[in-house]
Design an enzyme around this catalytic site. Structure first.
Site, PDB file in Angstrom:
ATOM      1  N   SER A 109      11.952   6.226  15.612  1.00 17.95           N
ATOM      2  CA  SER A 109      11.256   5.022  15.144  1.00 17.95           C
ATOM      3  C   SER A 109      12.002   3.775  15.622  1.00 17.95           C
ATOM      4  O   SER A 109      13.145   3.851  16.081  1.00 17.95           O
ATOM      5  CB  SER A 109      11.154   5.024  13.626  1.00 17.95           C
ATOM      6  OG  SER A 109      12.221   4.313  13.071  1.00 17.95           O
ATOM      7  N   ARG A 120      -1.498  12.305  10.014  1.00 21.31           N
ATOM      8  CA  ARG A 120      -0.266  13.094  10.222  1.00 21.31           C
ATOM      9  C   ARG A 120      -0.256  14.304   9.305  1.00 21.31           C
ATOM     10  O   ARG A 120      -0.698  14.218   8.159  1.00 21.31           O
ATOM     11  CB  ARG A 120       0.960  12.227   9.942  1.00 21.31           C
ATOM     12  CG  ARG A 120       1.032  11.083  10.928  1.00 21.31           C
ATOM     13  CD  ARG A 120       2.419  10.517  11.065  1.00 21.31           C
ATOM     14  NE  ARG A 120       2.446   9.755  12.308  1.00 21.31           N
ATOM     15  CZ  ARG A 120       3.128   8.636  12.486  1.00 21.31           C
ATOM     16  NH1 ARG A 120       3.885   8.168  11.523  1.00 21.31           N
ATOM     17  NH2 ARG A 120       3.089   8.010  13.648  1.00 21.31           N
ATOM     18  N   ARG A 141      12.932   1.449  13.656  1.00 16.46           N
ATOM     19  CA  ARG A 141      13.461   0.783  12.466  1.00 16.46           C
ATOM     20  C   ARG A 141      14.820   0.141  12.730  1.00 16.46           C
ATOM     21  O   ARG A 141      15.728   0.763  13.270  1.00 16.46           O
ATOM     22  CB  ARG A 141      13.482   1.745  11.280  1.00 16.46           C
ATOM     23  CG  ARG A 141      14.623   2.699  11.189  1.00 16.46           C
ATOM     24  CD  ARG A 141      14.452   3.636   9.992  1.00 16.46           C
ATOM     25  NE  ARG A 141      13.286   4.468  10.155  1.00 16.46           N
ATOM     26  CZ  ARG A 141      13.320   5.823  10.080  1.00 16.46           C
ATOM     27  NH1 ARG A 141      14.440   6.450   9.808  1.00 16.46           N
ATOM     28  NH2 ARG A 141      12.232   6.533  10.252  1.00 16.46           N
ATOM     29  N   ASP A 143       0.788  -1.233   0.000  1.00 13.69           N
ATOM     30  CA  ASP A 143       0.000   0.000   0.000  1.00 13.69           C
ATOM     31  C   ASP A 143       0.820   1.284   0.000  1.00 13.69           C
ATOM     32  O   ASP A 143       0.351   2.333  -0.403  1.00 13.69           O
ATOM     33  CB  ASP A 143      -0.951   0.019   1.213  1.00 13.69           C
ATOM     34  CG  ASP A 143      -0.217  -0.149   2.533  1.00 13.69           C
ATOM     35  OD1 ASP A 143       1.015  -0.275   2.529  1.00 13.69           O
ATOM     36  OD2 ASP A 143      -0.886  -0.163   3.599  1.00 13.69           O
ATOM     37  N   HIS A 144       2.098   1.203   0.431  1.00 12.22           N
ATOM     38  CA  HIS A 144       2.886   2.429   0.570  1.00 12.22           C
ATOM     39  C   HIS A 144       3.590   2.853  -0.723  1.00 12.22           C
ATOM     40  O   HIS A 144       3.970   4.009  -0.856  1.00 12.22           O
ATOM     41  CB  HIS A 144       3.955   2.253   1.653  1.00 12.22           C
ATOM     42  CG  HIS A 144       3.437   2.439   3.048  1.00 12.22           C
ATOM     43  ND1 HIS A 144       2.408   1.702   3.553  1.00 12.22           N
ATOM     44  CD2 HIS A 144       3.825   3.290   4.028  1.00 12.22           C
ATOM     45  CE1 HIS A 144       2.174   2.093   4.805  1.00 12.22           C
ATOM     46  NE2 HIS A 144       3.024   3.047   5.106  1.00 12.22           N
ATOM     47  N   ASP A 204       4.085  -1.110  11.403  1.00  8.42           N
ATOM     48  CA  ASP A 204       3.604   0.221  11.018  1.00  8.42           C
ATOM     49  C   ASP A 204       2.958   0.841  12.243  1.00  8.42           C
ATOM     50  O   ASP A 204       2.218   0.169  12.970  1.00  8.42           O
ATOM     51  CB  ASP A 204       2.579   0.098   9.887  1.00  8.42           C
ATOM     52  CG  ASP A 204       2.203   1.464   9.348  1.00  8.42           C
ATOM     53  OD1 ASP A 204       2.813   1.882   8.345  1.00  8.42           O
ATOM     54  OD2 ASP A 204       1.337   2.138   9.934  1.00  8.42           O
TER      55      ASP A 204
HETATM   56 FE1  SF4 Z   1      -0.647   4.460   4.982  1.00  7.92          FE
HETATM   57 FE2  SF4 Z   1       0.586   5.100   7.250  1.00  7.92          FE
HETATM   58 FE3  SF4 Z   1      -0.912   6.912   5.956  1.00  7.92          FE
HETATM   59 FE4  SF4 Z   1      -2.049   4.905   7.163  1.00  7.92          FE
HETATM   60  S1  SF4 Z   1      -0.845   6.546   8.137  1.00  7.92           S
HETATM   61  S2  SF4 Z   1      -2.514   5.632   5.110  1.00  7.92           S
HETATM   62  S3  SF4 Z   1      -0.597   3.241   6.835  1.00  7.92           S
HETATM   63  S4  SF4 Z   1       0.991   5.966   5.248  1.00  7.92           S
END
Ligand code: SF4
Length: 755
Positions: A644, A450, A646, A95-96, A160
């Site tokens: 993060s 965000r 990571r 999805d990213h 995530d």
């Molecule tokens: Fe994708 Fe992260 Fe945005 Fe959700 S917050 S849509 S998982 S990039």
């Protein structure tokens, strides 16, 4: 069948006994969060009470979800573990890596061409190791998880931070780094500090223009971006029960924006409705049988102050629509006049250029249907869009159903762009500008989570405001940041004054969900014959080679960099354009520590090469040391590696030949990541010794051959003038972690144990 009903029934079978035992041990009624935590202990039935915010506890999560950007390194590592299958149900979601530009069909085609290598790799690894694979275009990880896998009372981890979205279906769902996910995939325990608990009591009822999004925007205002740190936020009260399951998901989703470990809601009828609507009646039936364990004990919600570390109360009947931002999700403004004044005072552009509806936060059927009711009114009342509008449906199931029910058609009648069922603009995958760095100042409104600078479009001058989907639609139609749809009139094409009525919508599709191809590929029962191919000359993927043990003798080591001040995982391994190399360790290692400030010249990516006396970039200099067979150390300040989780921030220095990281203090997850990669993560016993380290120093570990839990290590620091300092270093390695070091990495040890 995508979900595993037998696994869920297994969780419910043991839950009662474990919850009862936990209640007895803790000695008081339990919150829902405690019930889920205590029923997922790695050791099974609880035998001691844990201190919130203090004790580190081993858990056994029920499932794992990974998205395409983080799954690459996680799966590359898992391949090293020598296992034939993942130990717990796992899914990968593409999805990213899909850029939003021309609309779903063209954008998906382009992504399938640009990132085909990565998608093919993820698909073949998933097939080989028993992992469910969701193709590009199948949907956004957290919406797909909510629709298919989340279940009340369960525990999951995901690579995530918005994994927390599954709290909307009563889970404890937590975002982790790839290394943690690999441990659980390989059959190991997962460690977490037992969280503190924040209770949010919701009274009253949402109505009119107010949506679940406004609840979390309000909570963000109250708690700020740090207020939930180390805590689970548990929502309860009549207001919680009155909300839809996907609305609860929205609230839990943005728990990540207040730093919360996760958020959750008790099992109720909205969850049951959602489970049945998404063809999981057997999960609802099973949950109904253990209902009392899927919510807190009655006494807890009656006297929450006695059981939570903090309690907040919000009356939904008094809550109005909010607009949070710009640049931070906790800066709240009530829609309308308050925004006029604030925007003027802060010089925020009032004109809105784009409205974006979607992301894992707000892309459910309910979200799209409520926003479309506003779009339909614009058409009916003769209004023209003043801003552009973009839509990212959360999943193919939502998209297909919304298209069938005419919802997408309404947006299209307003010339909205329907982007792929993917993250798109939410993660900067938006081809809005050819040169984002020099793009003009502007405002956008979106229903995402965000909104920090550059997040959506790479333009530092874009002021992004977060709102509910219905408010986003109304503001995009009006084209003004300070538009208040409750009170303000708009002038239509005929010059008439018109007003919006309140949004309407459906919690669930009246004709049920439908989908043609949901994009899911089940793995083969026996994937042992599946070949995972990675091209030798690939720039995006690289199979990992097991790390060699560093050994019990480190002498003549050189200083790579003494980092000054803040050194987060972003300073150690930057994101942005480097994202494309997340599956290629050697290529991404070219960004190692390029953001860290050199304490000797206060410059970034400019360190002395002791072999030549010249200055160069950190990765280049480090590669010279590696070529010469010289080990190096990195020195850092307080809270080194915060940010993060990571694992790249540990794997990259390890790959390049750094042997030890010595700091005043570590962010815990980064310290653990260093240990997992078989490196030394040490702290100065005397913080002031940081000042003794000079640019040309050479280092000898004097007693590494006696590395043992609780025993300090001794480091001889040899300065160029011939003088020496001998300093003591602390560490937190236990026996198992020293075994990781001795074997070269935790994965090497797992592999050895398997063999
Ligand atoms: Fe994708 Fe992260 Fe945005 Fe959700 S917050 S849509 S998982 S990039």
């Amino acid at each position: 069948m995508a979900f595993d009903i037998e696994m869920i029934k297994g969780v419910y079978t043991t839950m009662g006994e474990r919850v009862n035992k936990a209640r007895e041990i803790v000695g008081k009624p339990l919150t829902l969060s405690e019930k889920i935590l205590y029923s997922h202990l790695w050791d099974g039935t609880p035998n001691k009470a844990f201190q919130r915010g203090k004790d580190y506890v081993d858990f056994a999560p029920d499932r794992i979800a990974c998205q395409d950007a983080t799954a690459q390194m996680a799966l590359l590592q898992f391949m090293q573990a020598g296992k034939s299958k993942v130990a717990v149900p796992t899914t990968v979601h593409c999805d990213h890596l899909i850029q939003a530009k021309d609309g779903a069909a063209a954008d998906l085609k382009n992504a399938n061409s640009v990132s085909s290598e990565v998608f093919n790799f993820l698909e073949s690894v998933s097939n080989k190791y028993g992992i469910g694979f969701w193709k590009p275009g199948a949907g956004i990880i957290h919406q797909v998880v909510l629709e298919n896998y989340a279940f009340p009372g369960g525990m999951m981890i995901g690579t995530d931070s918005h994994t927390v979205n599954a709290g909307g279906l009563g889970m404890v769902a937590i975002g982790v780094g790839g290394a943690d996910a690999v441990d659980v995939m390989a059959g190991m325990a997962w460690e977490l500090k037992f969280p503190k608990l924040i209770g949010v009591k919701l009274t009253g009822k949402l109505s009119g223009w107010t949506a679940p999004k406004d609840v979390i925007l309000k909570v963000a205002e109250i708690l700020t971006v740090k207020g939930g740190t180390g805590a689970i936020v548990e929502y309860f009260g009549p207001g919680a029960i009155s909300m839809s399951c996907t609305g609860k998901g929205t609230i839990c989703n943005m728990g990540a924006e207040i730093g919360a470990t996760t958020s959750t809601f008790g099992y109720d009828e909205s969850m049951e409705r959602y489970l049945r609507a998404t063809e999981r009646a057997d999960v609802a039936d099973a949950a109904n049988k253990v209902k009392e364990h899927l919510t807190a004990d009655a006494e807890v919600y009656a006297n929450p102050e006695q059981y939570f570390d903090q309690v907040i109360e919000i009356n939904l009947s008094e809550l109005g629509p909010l607009l949070n931002g710009p640049f931070t999700p906790d800066l709240s403004t009530t829609v309308g006049k308050a925004m006029t004044e604030k925007a003027k005072a802060n010089d925020w552009p009032i004109k809105v250029e784009w409205g974006l509806i979607g992301s894992c936060t707000n892309s459910s059927y309910e979200d799209l249907s409520r926003a479309s009711s506003i779009a339909q009114q614009a058409i009916d009342k003769g209004l023209k869009m003043k801003a552009e509008l973009g839509i990212n449906p959360g999943s193919e199931q939502v998209r297909y159903t919304a298209e069938r029910d005419g919802i997408l058609g309404i947006f299209e009648n307003l010339d909205a762009k329907i982007f792929t069922n993917a993250c798109g603009p939410c993660i900067g995958q938006w081809a809005r500008y050819s040169d984002p760095k020099n793009a003009p100042k502007n405002s956008i409104v979106h229903s995402f989570n965000r909104n920090f600078a550059k997040r959506a479009d790479g333009n530092p001058n874009t002021h992004a405001f977060v709102a509910s989907p219905e408010i986003t639609a109304a503001i995009a139609i009006a084209g003004r940041l300070d538009f208040n749809p409750l009170t303000d009139k708009l002038i239509n094409e005929n010059g008439e004054e018109v007003m919006f009525d309140e949004p309407t919508g459906w919690e669930l599709p009246p004709k049920g969900f439908a989908v043609d191809d949901n994009g899911y590929l089940a793995p083969e029962a026996d994937g042992s014959h599946v070949q995972v191919s990675v091209k030798d000359d690939s720039e995006r993927l690289q199979l990992l080679t097991p790390f060699e043990p560093i050994g019990d003798s480190i002498t003549g080591a050189k200083l790579l960099i003494k980092a000054f001040g803040k050194c987060t995982t972003d300073h150690i391994s930057m994101a942005g354009p480097w994202l494309r190399f997340r599956g290629h360790l050697d290529n991404i290692a070219n960004n190692t520590l390029i953001g860290a400030v050199n304490a000797f010249n206060k410059k970034t990516n400019f360190v002395k090469n002791q072999l030549t006396g010249d200055y160069g970039g950190v990765p280049d200099v480090q590669r010279e040391y590696k070529k010469a067979g010289i080990k190096t150390i990195v020195v850092g300040d307080h809270n080194y590696g915060e940010g993060s989780s990571r694992e790249h921030a540990a794997m990259q220095p390890r790959h390049l030949g750094v042997a030890a990281v010595i700091v005043k203090s570590f962010a815990r997850i980064h310290e653990t990541n260093l240990k997992k990669q078989g490196m030394l993560g040490l702290t100065f016993a005397n913080e002031a010794d940081y000042d003794l380290i000079q640019e040309d120093d050479t280092f000898n570990f004097l007693d590494l051959n006696a590395f043992a839990p609780g025993k300090q290590l001794t480091l001889e620091v040899v300065h160029t003038n011939g003088t020496k300092d001998t300093i003591k270093l602390n560490h937190t390695y236990n026996d198992a972690q020293i075994a990781w070091y001795n074997e070269g990495s935790a994965l090497n040890l797992i592999k050895k144990q398997n063999a």
